[in-house]
Design a protein around this motif. Structure first.
Motif, PDB file in Angstrom:
ATOM      1  N   GLY A 115       0.798  -1.217   0.000  1.00  0.00           N
ATOM      2  CA  GLY A 115       0.000   0.000   0.000  1.00  0.00           C
ATOM      3  C   GLY A 115       0.829   1.263   0.000  1.00  0.00           C
ATOM      4  N   GLY A 116       2.062   1.155   0.446  1.00  0.00           N
ATOM      5  CA  GLY A 116       2.964   2.300   0.439  1.00  0.00           C
ATOM      6  C   GLY A 116       4.051   2.094  -0.595  1.00  0.00           C
ATOM      7  N   ASN A 117       5.079   2.939  -0.537  1.00  0.00           N
ATOM      8  CA  ASN A 117       6.236   2.701  -1.399  1.00  0.00           C
ATOM      9  C   ASN A 117       7.084   1.610  -0.741  1.00  0.00           C
ATOM     10  OD1 ASN A 117       8.165   3.899   0.431  1.00  0.00           O
ATOM     11  ND2 ASN A 117       7.580   5.921  -0.324  1.00  0.00           N
ATOM     12  N   PRO A 118       8.113   1.100  -1.421  1.00  0.00           N
ATOM     13  CA  PRO A 118       8.875  -0.011  -0.839  1.00  0.00           C
ATOM     14  C   PRO A 118       9.432   0.268   0.558  1.00  0.00           C
ATOM     15  CG  PRO A 118       9.424   0.227  -3.153  1.00  0.00           C
ATOM     16  CD  PRO A 118       8.553   1.402  -2.791  1.00  0.00           C
ATOM     17  N   GLU A 119       9.962   1.454   0.771  1.00  0.00           N
ATOM     18  CA  GLU A 119      10.524   1.773   2.084  1.00  0.00           C
ATOM     19  C   GLU A 119       9.438   1.830   3.156  1.00  0.00           C
ATOM     20  OE1 GLU A 119      11.305   3.451  -0.796  1.00  0.00           O
ATOM     21  OE2 GLU A 119      13.234   2.429  -1.003  1.00  0.00           O
ATOM     22  N   GLN A 120       8.289   2.411   2.829  1.00  0.00           N
ATOM     23  CA  GLN A 120       7.182   2.465   3.788  1.00  0.00           C
ATOM     24  C   GLN A 120       6.693   1.057   4.122  1.00  0.00           C
ATOM     25  OE1 GLN A 120       4.798   5.038   1.312  1.00  0.00           O
ATOM     26  NE2 GLN A 120       5.037   6.770   2.742  1.00  0.00           N
ATOM     27  N   ASP A 121       6.516   0.233   3.099  1.00  0.00           N
ATOM     28  CA  ASP A 121       6.061  -1.140   3.345  1.00  0.00           C
ATOM     29  C   ASP A 121       7.039  -1.886   4.244  1.00  0.00           C
ATOM     30  OD1 ASP A 121       3.853  -0.632   1.757  1.00  0.00           O
ATOM     31  OD2 ASP A 121       4.495  -1.909   0.092  1.00  0.00           O
ATOM     32  N   GLU A 122       8.335  -1.686   4.030  1.00  0.00           N
ATOM     33  CA  GLU A 122       9.332  -2.362   4.868  1.00  0.00           C
ATOM     34  C   GLU A 122       9.315  -1.843   6.305  1.00  0.00           C
ATOM     35  OE1 GLU A 122      12.989  -2.095   2.571  1.00  0.00           O
ATOM     36  OE2 GLU A 122      12.692  -4.194   1.989  1.00  0.00           O
ATOM     37  N   ARG A 123       9.133  -0.537   6.494  1.00  0.00           N
ATOM     38  CA  ARG A 123       9.048   0.016   7.859  1.00  0.00           C
ATOM     39  C   ARG A 123       7.842  -0.551   8.597  1.00  0.00           C
ATOM     40  NH1 ARG A 123      10.514   4.907   5.539  1.00  0.00           N
ATOM     41  NH2 ARG A 123       8.382   5.692   5.557  1.00  0.00           N
ATOM     42  N   ILE A 124       6.726  -0.643   7.894  1.00  0.00           N
ATOM     43  CA  ILE A 124       5.506  -1.173   8.525  1.00  0.00           C
ATOM     44  C   ILE A 124       5.679  -2.649   8.851  1.00  0.00           C
ATOM     45  CG2 ILE A 124       3.042  -1.605   8.171  1.00  0.00           C
ATOM     46  CD1 ILE A 124       3.096   1.024   6.407  1.00  0.00           C
ATOM     47  N   ALA A 125       6.331  -3.393   7.960  1.00  0.00           N
ATOM     48  CA  ALA A 125       6.607  -4.814   8.233  1.00  0.00           C
ATOM     49  C   ALA A 125       7.505  -4.953   9.460  1.00  0.00           C
ATOM     50  CB  ALA A 125       7.249  -5.480   7.016  1.00  0.00           C
ATOM     51  N   ALA A 126       8.506  -4.086   9.589  1.00  0.00           N
ATOM     52  CA  ALA A 126       9.378  -4.117  10.757  1.00  0.00           C
ATOM     53  C   ALA A 126       8.597  -3.853  12.040  1.00  0.00           C
ATOM     54  CB  ALA A 126      10.522  -3.114  10.596  1.00  0.00           C
ATOM     55  N   ALA A 127       7.670  -2.899  11.981  1.00  0.00           N
ATOM     56  CA  ALA A 127       6.823  -2.606  13.152  1.00  0.00           C
ATOM     57  C   ALA A 127       5.955  -3.796  13.498  1.00  0.00           C
ATOM     58  CB  ALA A 127       5.955  -1.375  12.876  1.00  0.00           C
ATOM     59  N   ALA A 128       5.456  -4.486  12.485  1.00  0.00           N
ATOM     60  CA  ALA A 128       4.642  -5.688  12.737  1.00  0.00           C
ATOM     61  C   ALA A 128       5.470  -6.762  13.428  1.00  0.00           C
ATOM     62  CB  ALA A 128       4.059  -6.201  11.423  1.00  0.00           C
ATOM     63  N   LEU A 129       6.718  -6.943  13.007  1.00  0.00           N
ATOM     64  CA  LEU A 129       7.590  -7.935  13.636  1.00  0.00           C
ATOM     65  C   LEU A 129       7.900  -7.583  15.086  1.00  0.00           C
ATOM     66  CD1 LEU A 129      10.140  -8.696  10.787  1.00  0.00           C
ATOM     67  CD2 LEU A 129       8.265 -10.146  11.589  1.00  0.00           C
ATOM     68  N   GLU A 130       8.052  -6.302  15.374  1.00  0.00           N
ATOM     69  CA  GLU A 130       8.347  -5.865  16.742  1.00  0.00           C
ATOM     70  C   GLU A 130       7.228  -6.248  17.711  1.00  0.00           C
ATOM     71  OE1 GLU A 130       9.238  -1.695  16.632  1.00  0.00           O
ATOM     72  OE2 GLU A 130      11.010  -2.009  15.398  1.00  0.00           O
ATOM     73  N   ALA A 131       6.025  -6.416  17.204  1.00  0.00           N
ATOM     74  CA  ALA A 131       4.897  -6.784  18.074  1.00  0.00           C
ATOM     75  C   ALA A 131       5.147  -8.139  18.736  1.00  0.00           C
ATOM     76  CB  ALA A 131       3.605  -6.820  17.274  1.00  0.00           C
ATOM     77  N   LEU A 132       5.912  -9.000  18.108  1.00  0.00           N
ATOM     78  CA  LEU A 132       6.156 -10.325  18.681  1.00  0.00           C
ATOM     79  C   LEU A 132       7.053 -10.257  19.902  1.00  0.00           C
ATOM     80  CD1 LEU A 132       6.500 -12.524  15.499  1.00  0.00           C
ATOM     81  CD2 LEU A 132       4.497 -12.124  16.929  1.00  0.00           C
ATOM     82  N   ASP A 133       7.844  -9.209  20.026  1.00  0.00           N
ATOM     83  CA  ASP A 133       8.678  -9.047  21.207  1.00  0.00           C
ATOM     84  C   ASP A 133       7.843  -8.838  22.460  1.00  0.00           C
ATOM     85  OD1 ASP A 133      10.939  -9.314  19.651  1.00  0.00           O
ATOM     86  OD2 ASP A 133      11.232  -7.158  19.434  1.00  0.00           O
ATOM     87  N   ALA A 134       6.626  -8.309  22.260  1.00  0.00           N
ATOM     88  CA  ALA A 134       5.752  -8.033  23.407  1.00  0.00           C
ATOM     89  C   ALA A 134       4.956  -9.247  23.843  1.00  0.00           C
ATOM     90  CB  ALA A 134       4.809  -6.885  23.050  1.00  0.00           C
ATOM     91  N   ILE A 135       4.994 -10.298  23.050  1.00  0.00           N
ATOM     92  CA  ILE A 135       4.188 -11.494  23.382  1.00  0.00           C
ATOM     93  C   ILE A 135       5.024 -12.482  24.172  1.00  0.00           C
ATOM     94  CG2 ILE A 135       3.007 -13.479  22.375  1.00  0.00           C
ATOM     95  CD1 ILE A 135       2.080 -11.736  20.143  1.00  0.00           C
TER      96      ILE A 135
END
Length: 135
Positions: A115-135
């Protein structure tokens, strides 16, 4: 016998929620997809206003990252030097897919953003991965 890590429903939901929150902070409407280690869909959310194709693209990015055991950008970068790689029809050579790795490095699945440009999509994917640290 070896046991393989897997993404459960709580993991998938946490990644979806974190990806949606990161996209909202950037003012983007995206799709967030989570796949298991074999690239099969576990969860998908297309935000209001996200393009109609973003759901399919996000899932294909997640599938690519899961099957390659590497970010989908790796394939995108390699296609420039070897266009024949485009014949790999199950893979999508676009940035925005990231593998989900267990603490031992094994790939449990992947997340894909579209939905974003490549860099935006990668930043959002990184944020999604960080959610697993909280579980």
């Amino acid at each position: 016998m070896q046991f393989k890590p897997f993404i459960d429903g709580a993991d998938a939901r946490a990644m979806i929620d974190a990806g949606l929150a990161a996209a909202a902070r950037e003012g983007l409407a995206v799709s967030v997809a989570v796949a298991d280690a074999a690239g099969h869909a576990l969860a998908l959310h297309r935000m209001d206003g996200a393009g109609m194709l973003t759901g399919d693209v996000a899932l294909r990015k997640a599938r690519t990252a899961a099957l390659l055991r590497a970010p989908s950008r790796v394939l995108a970068d390699r296609v420039a030097a070897d266009p024949a790689l485009l014949a790999l029809t199950d893979y999508l050579p676009m940035a925005g897919g990231q593998p989900v790795r267990a603490k031992d490095g094994a790939v449990a699945g992947a997340v894909g953003i579209s939905g974003g440009n490549p860099e935006q999509d990668e930043r959002i994917a990184a944020a999604a991965l960080e959610a697993l640290d909280a579980i």
